[in-house]
Write a protein that holds these residues in place. Structure first.
Motif, PDB file in Angstrom:
ATOM      1  N   CYS A   1       2.031  -0.264  -5.872  1.00  0.00           N
ATOM      2  CA  CYS A   1       1.353   0.756  -6.678  1.00  0.00           C
ATOM      3  C   CYS A   1       1.410   0.460  -8.171  1.00  0.00           C
ATOM      4  O   CYS A   1       0.740   1.116  -8.958  1.00  0.00           O
ATOM      5  CB  CYS A   1       1.941   2.132  -6.400  1.00  0.00           C
ATOM      6  SG  CYS A   1       1.650   2.650  -4.712  1.00  0.00           S
ATOM      7  N   ARG A   2       2.204  -0.539  -8.551  1.00  0.00           N
ATOM      8  CA  ARG A   2       2.274  -0.912  -9.962  1.00  0.00           C
ATOM      9  C   ARG A   2       1.090  -1.799 -10.345  1.00  0.00           C
ATOM     10  O   ARG A   2       0.746  -1.911 -11.516  1.00  0.00           O
ATOM     11  CB  ARG A   2       3.582  -1.671 -10.229  1.00  0.00           C
ATOM     12  CG  ARG A   2       4.827  -0.889  -9.856  1.00  0.00           C
ATOM     13  CD  ARG A   2       6.063  -1.793  -9.818  1.00  0.00           C
ATOM     14  NE  ARG A   2       5.901  -2.913  -8.888  1.00  0.00           N
ATOM     15  CZ  ARG A   2       6.807  -3.863  -8.683  1.00  0.00           C
ATOM     16  NH1 ARG A   2       7.950  -3.831  -9.356  1.00  0.00           N
ATOM     17  NH2 ARG A   2       6.594  -4.840  -7.818  1.00  0.00           N
TER      18      ARG A   2
ATOM     19  N   ILE B   1      10.370   7.979  -8.264  1.00  0.00           N
ATOM     20  CA  ILE B   1      10.179   6.525  -8.214  1.00  0.00           C
ATOM     21  C   ILE B   1      10.970   5.955  -9.384  1.00  0.00           C
ATOM     22  O   ILE B   1      10.585   6.119 -10.545  1.00  0.00           O
ATOM     23  CB  ILE B   1       8.697   6.149  -8.342  1.00  0.00           C
ATOM     24  CG1 ILE B   1       7.924   6.685  -7.149  1.00  0.00           C
ATOM     25  CG2 ILE B   1       8.533   4.634  -8.455  1.00  0.00           C
ATOM     26  CD1 ILE B   1       6.437   6.391  -7.181  1.00  0.00           C
TER      27      ILE B   1
ATOM     28  N   LEU C   1       9.787  13.857 -11.197  1.00  0.00           N
ATOM     29  CA  LEU C   1       9.869  12.954 -12.353  1.00  0.00           C
ATOM     30  C   LEU C   1      10.472  11.606 -12.010  1.00  0.00           C
ATOM     31  O   LEU C   1       9.904  10.562 -12.312  1.00  0.00           O
ATOM     32  CB  LEU C   1      10.702  13.609 -13.472  1.00  0.00           C
ATOM     33  CG  LEU C   1      10.042  14.745 -14.246  1.00  0.00           C
ATOM     34  CD1 LEU C   1      11.058  15.392 -15.178  1.00  0.00           C
ATOM     35  CD2 LEU C   1       8.849  14.235 -15.033  1.00  0.00           C
TER      36      LEU C   1
ATOM     37  N   ALA D   1       0.087  15.738 -16.079  1.00  0.00           N
ATOM     38  CA  ALA D   1       0.422  14.542 -15.311  1.00  0.00           C
ATOM     39  C   ALA D   1       0.366  14.791 -13.807  1.00  0.00           C
ATOM     40  O   ALA D   1       1.215  14.338 -13.049  1.00  0.00           O
ATOM     41  CB  ALA D   1       1.817  14.037 -15.723  1.00  0.00           C
TER      42      ALA D   1
ATOM     43  N   HIS E   1      -7.124   4.223 -10.400  1.00  0.00           N
ATOM     44  CA  HIS E   1      -6.340   5.221 -11.129  1.00  0.00           C
ATOM     45  C   HIS E   1      -4.844   4.975 -10.901  1.00  0.00           C
ATOM     46  O   HIS E   1      -4.459   4.103 -10.127  1.00  0.00           O
ATOM     47  CB  HIS E   1      -6.768   6.623 -10.715  1.00  0.00           C
ATOM     48  CG  HIS E   1      -8.113   7.003 -11.267  1.00  0.00           C
ATOM     49  ND1 HIS E   1      -8.287   7.385 -12.566  1.00  0.00           N
ATOM     50  CD2 HIS E   1      -9.342   7.004 -10.694  1.00  0.00           C
ATOM     51  CE1 HIS E   1      -9.571   7.635 -12.779  1.00  0.00           C
ATOM     52  NE2 HIS E   1     -10.241   7.405 -11.666  1.00  0.00           N
ATOM     53  N   ASP E   2      -4.038   5.751 -11.585  1.00  0.00           N
ATOM     54  CA  ASP E   2      -2.585   5.557 -11.574  1.00  0.00           C
ATOM     55  C   ASP E   2      -2.003   5.862 -10.178  1.00  0.00           C
ATOM     56  O   ASP E   2      -1.786   7.019  -9.822  1.00  0.00           O
ATOM     57  CB  ASP E   2      -1.963   6.477 -12.636  1.00  0.00           C
ATOM     58  CG  ASP E   2      -0.471   6.250 -12.802  1.00  0.00           C
ATOM     59  OD1 ASP E   2       0.168   5.700 -11.876  1.00  0.00           O
ATOM     60  OD2 ASP E   2       0.068   6.617 -13.860  1.00  0.00           O
ATOM     61  N   LYS E   3      -1.761   4.791  -9.430  1.00  0.00           N
ATOM     62  CA  LYS E   3      -1.257   4.953  -8.065  1.00  0.00           C
ATOM     63  C   LYS E   3       0.222   5.344  -8.025  1.00  0.00           C
ATOM     64  O   LYS E   3       0.673   5.956  -7.071  1.00  0.00           O
ATOM     65  CB  LYS E   3      -1.436   3.655  -7.273  1.00  0.00           C
ATOM     66  CG  LYS E   3      -2.867   3.265  -7.046  1.00  0.00           C
ATOM     67  CD  LYS E   3      -2.987   2.001  -6.208  1.00  0.00           C
ATOM     68  CE  LYS E   3      -2.423   0.771  -6.870  1.00  0.00           C
ATOM     69  NZ  LYS E   3      -3.087   0.412  -8.150  1.00  0.00           N
ATOM     70  N   LEU E   4       0.961   4.942  -9.051  1.00  0.00           N
ATOM     71  CA  LEU E   4       2.374   5.339  -9.079  1.00  0.00           C
ATOM     72  C   LEU E   4       2.479   6.857  -9.121  1.00  0.00           C
ATOM     73  O   LEU E   4       3.321   7.456  -8.448  1.00  0.00           O
ATOM     74  CB  LEU E   4       3.090   4.756 -10.309  1.00  0.00           C
ATOM     75  CG  LEU E   4       3.582   3.319 -10.219  1.00  0.00           C
ATOM     76  CD1 LEU E   4       4.314   2.949 -11.508  1.00  0.00           C
ATOM     77  CD2 LEU E   4       4.500   3.111  -9.021  1.00  0.00           C
ATOM     78  N   ASN E   5       1.611   7.478  -9.891  1.00  0.00           N
ATOM     79  CA  ASN E   5       1.672   8.932  -9.991  1.00  0.00           C
ATOM     80  C   ASN E   5       1.177   9.592  -8.701  1.00  0.00           C
ATOM     81  O   ASN E   5       1.690  10.638  -8.299  1.00  0.00           O
ATOM     82  CB  ASN E   5       0.872   9.421 -11.197  1.00  0.00           C
ATOM     83  CG  ASN E   5       1.379  10.749 -11.701  1.00  0.00           C
ATOM     84  OD1 ASN E   5       2.598  11.001 -11.665  1.00  0.00           O
ATOM     85  ND2 ASN E   5       0.483  11.615 -12.138  1.00  0.00           N
TER      86      ASN E   5
ATOM     87  N   ASN F   1      -5.414  12.251 -13.726  1.00  0.00           N
ATOM     88  CA  ASN F   1      -4.713  13.518 -13.929  1.00  0.00           C
ATOM     89  C   ASN F   1      -5.613  14.718 -14.210  1.00  0.00           C
ATOM     90  O   ASN F   1      -5.100  15.784 -14.499  1.00  0.00           O
ATOM     91  CB  ASN F   1      -3.704  13.364 -15.087  1.00  0.00           C
ATOM     92  CG  ASN F   1      -4.396  13.383 -16.454  1.00  0.00           C
ATOM     93  OD1 ASN F   1      -5.516  12.901 -16.581  1.00  0.00           O
ATOM     94  ND2 ASN F   1      -3.749  13.941 -17.454  1.00  0.00           N
TER      95      ASN F   1
ATOM     96  N   ARG G   1       4.170   9.302  -6.489  1.00  0.00           N
ATOM     97  CA  ARG G   1       5.190  10.303  -6.843  1.00  0.00           C
ATOM     98  C   ARG G   1       4.888  11.628  -6.155  1.00  0.00           C
ATOM     99  O   ARG G   1       5.777  12.266  -5.593  1.00  0.00           O
ATOM    100  CB  ARG G   1       5.185  10.555  -8.365  1.00  0.00           C
ATOM    101  CG  ARG G   1       6.035   9.616  -9.148  1.00  0.00           C
ATOM    102  CD  ARG G   1       6.095  10.009 -10.634  1.00  0.00           C
ATOM    103  NE  ARG G   1       6.391   8.809 -11.390  1.00  0.00           N
ATOM    104  CZ  ARG G   1       5.527   8.102 -12.097  1.00  0.00           C
ATOM    105  NH1 ARG G   1       4.264   8.509 -12.216  1.00  0.00           N
ATOM    106  NH2 ARG G   1       5.892   7.006 -12.708  1.00  0.00           N
TER     107      ARG G   1
END
Lengths: 431, 431
Positions: B69-70, B55, B52, B267, B293-297, B101, B300
């Motif tokens: 990644c943001r 990052i 969780l 997620a 797609h969501d690179k932060l995830n 996801n 993580r």
């Protein structure tokens, strides 16, 4: 300085030689800058740091109603995330579905769904011989990309500072039932930064399209993206959802919004805003496409921004970074090109772009020239369907990503490129 | 206890009365439990707490190659995320695209793309009069939902403990070029928990379909989802990507995986694994659907799990929670229904489900009966296309979500429901 067209051939040749020296000089600085996209700068992203770790313990992962955001479920988005996005659009939360990180995907999927299954009980678009979209130009390349991917025939509609030419829009949609949609960026439009006037919005809401399944694709990408804090320097856009309801056309519009340029382009949240009937159709599709979007990320946004005040505060900070960049570019353009008669440009109060119109037939060459000196701009033509700018004139300037120092140099390269290409053009006309 | 079919009418009536009393008793406990889906329990999700907040500072948000990644970009996923998913599938990272996801969305979009634009240069499926899919049954309801949404005609193929009936699969795909795909959950299959044998995988890889655009939809949802730590109690599935290459059919298969039941169902991250040509087609679609797609995830997941050892360690912990639940259910079934001749069930080494086959014509009634006592199970028929179980016999048991205490009570309700409905069925036959 006199307009270039009033210079003699000899004056132009002398000027050209001078400018070429200058160009070689800036080229020598070895810039390697990509200004092609409307990307926020790292400094802007840094401002949302609190969002990153706001959920870091198991007990943080629960929504207000007790939903475990780590697990499956909640197809239409967390209630509190729907409320946040609804507040942004000034509608009630039941008019909102919250998706994943990309409003572009919602638009793409909406077109895809219309092809596969049709809209409002009409024939699926894939079964029709002709499907057409109106495209206000210049416009957003990724919109045109979506419809091009699906083989939609795109029809240019000229933009004005008040929005698209509504006489033409009204006429076309009324007479041709193969026209199924129109792409709009109604506020701080991409690339001109124009905001549709109240009259334009009302005319949209009152449209009487021949096609029952015609929809307005209202991409409100820059809904809170002002450059100035003073109210009188902020553009105001009428609420299209409300106007469509008033006009008795509640199903006429899909509105798309996201936090891509509020929190993070790569990891924001996006929403579809529309009538009950339209959302019901969207849900039918979602119900087979996904069990639920990333609720943890929705919850992060709610916990971090809390409400519209939180979002507005963030946008004020963004503006403090964006404003000087826009002003730098506008100042260079004014100082270097003002009065020369070789280009005109928009002066937006918000959004991510400045639109530049070169002399006809010059845009491609200017972009190529700038590239020679290490400056990558949005490809000329990208702001038109099929990448075909009939006048080869429009260039999109995206000042957000570079540092102020890079931007000063980039501005210099750009105006030199404009000047050199324009001189060649004028000299060519003389022969 | 004797099999119910060997009991006399009088014995059955007496037994029924006794069981009805028992049923009223458990009903009185006021259970309200939803066991309809394969949802991980909160205790499993708690185990990934470290993910969780991994990052939480701006400087954490950068990939190994420096990618922010943001921000926008990286269409096919972070290189390190592709490597992690590649390692899980035992392929090279260039055979992997990492998405958002939900692997279900990748499957949906793959079908959608095939309808809109076609596969490998063949006619788009939306232009064909007939598009058919083979559906091993019992199977996963959401697979069948995707093809039903697009109007695909679904053909049942019986499952065996070795996988689908391959004689039938080979025959059908060879003779009918309107058959464009087959849905597979090859490891710890949903709902039976069967793993395809080596011979089955090789026969899949060697398929010679009449349709050039036929593809195997290989949903490897339970790829590392063992119930037992001992190697000899873990099922082993051949690598379909490798087998297809060996057989000279590299483009025959799309493999889908996700961390939905490793990290979080809501997620996690999901991936498509396939040949270069197939990924290229997928990228063509993505290129218009999304900027990234969501690179932060993705990041993580990489930072938290690091590598396959990290994932395996997590799965060992999951197994410690899942195993006793499966064993509880299997024990109740064995103790209460063993030898009665009114049902049979699978005994899987992994995955999320136990498949129960009641006497013909009893599944719907059993599920309804259990519901009376507050236990919601997966709808009878859900494991078949169009929700039509021709024998009305199969019931999917999903033991993962309830607590052990809830599960003990749920087991009791289920076996009582089976007994009561079966007695009625046998009594009915006697008349």
């Amino acid at each position: 300085m006199k307009p270039y067209t009033e210079l003699t051939k000899e004056e132009l040749i002398a000027l050209k030689s001078e400018l070429e020296t200058e160009f070689e000089d800036v080229k020598g600085k070895g810039l390697n800058l990509n200004m092609s996209r409307g990307k926020p700068a790292a400094a802007q992203l840094d401002m949302a740091e609190g969002l990153l770790g706001i959920i870091s313990k198991n007990e943080d992962a629960f929504a207000e109603d007790g939903t475990d955001c780590r697990n499956y479920g909640v197809l239409t988005g967390l209630p509190e995330a729907r409320k946040l996005m609804a507040d942004m659009c000034e509608v009630s939360p039941d008019k909102v579905i919250v998706y994943g990180n990309a409003s572009l995907s919602i638009m793409f999927d909406t077109v895809s769904r219309s092809f596969a299954r049709g809209v409002a009980g009409c024939t699926p678009w894939c079964k029709l011989d002709h499907v057409k979209f109106l495209c206000p130009v210049p416009g957003y390349d990724r919109h045109f990309g979506v419809t091009e991917y699906f083989g939609v025939e795109m029809i240019n509609v000229p933009m004005t500072p008040e929005g698209p030419d509504m006489d033409l829009v009204e006429k076309l949609v009324a007479e041709d039932d193969s026209i199924k949609g129109i792409w709009c960026v109604p506020k701080y439009s991409n690339p001109q930064g124009y905001t549709y006037s109240d009259e334009t919005v009302r005319r949209f809401a009152r449209l009487q399209p021949a096609a029952k399944d015609f929809r307005i694709f209202w991409d409100n990408a820059y809904i809170v993206h002002h450059l100035y804090d003073e109210e009188e320097r902020q553009d105001h856009l009428l609420n299209i959802i409300e106007e469509c309801e008033k006009a008795g056309n509640p199903d006429l519009v899909y509105e798309f919004v996201s936090t891509s340029k509020i929190s993070y382009p790569g990891a924001g949240i996006a929403a579809l805003v529309s009538s009950k009937a339209n959302l019901e159709e969207a849900k039918q599709y979602m119900n087979f496409q996904i069990i639920g979007h990333d609720k943890l990320n929705q919850l992060r946004h709610v916990k971090y921004y809390k409400d519209m005040d939180g979002i507005k505060a963030q946008m004020t900070k963004h503006a403090s970074i964006m404003r000087p960049k826009f002003e730098t570019v506008l100042q260079v353009l004014e100082e270097e090109l003002g009065g020369l008669g070789i280009g005109s440009w928009s002066k937006p109060n918000g959004g991510y772009f400045i639109s530049f119109d070169a002399m006809e037939g010059c845009a491609k060459k200017i972009v190529a020239k700038a590239k020679e000196a290490g400056l990558t701009m949005t490809g000329a033509g990208a702001t038109f369907p099929y990448h075909k700018d009939p006048k080869d004139s429009n260039i999109r300037i995206a000042p957000s990503f570079p540092t102020p120092e890079e931007l000063a140099l980039a501005g210099k390269i750009f105006v030199l490129s404009v000047k050199l290409v324009s001189i060649d053009r004028i000299l060519g006309d003389m022969e």
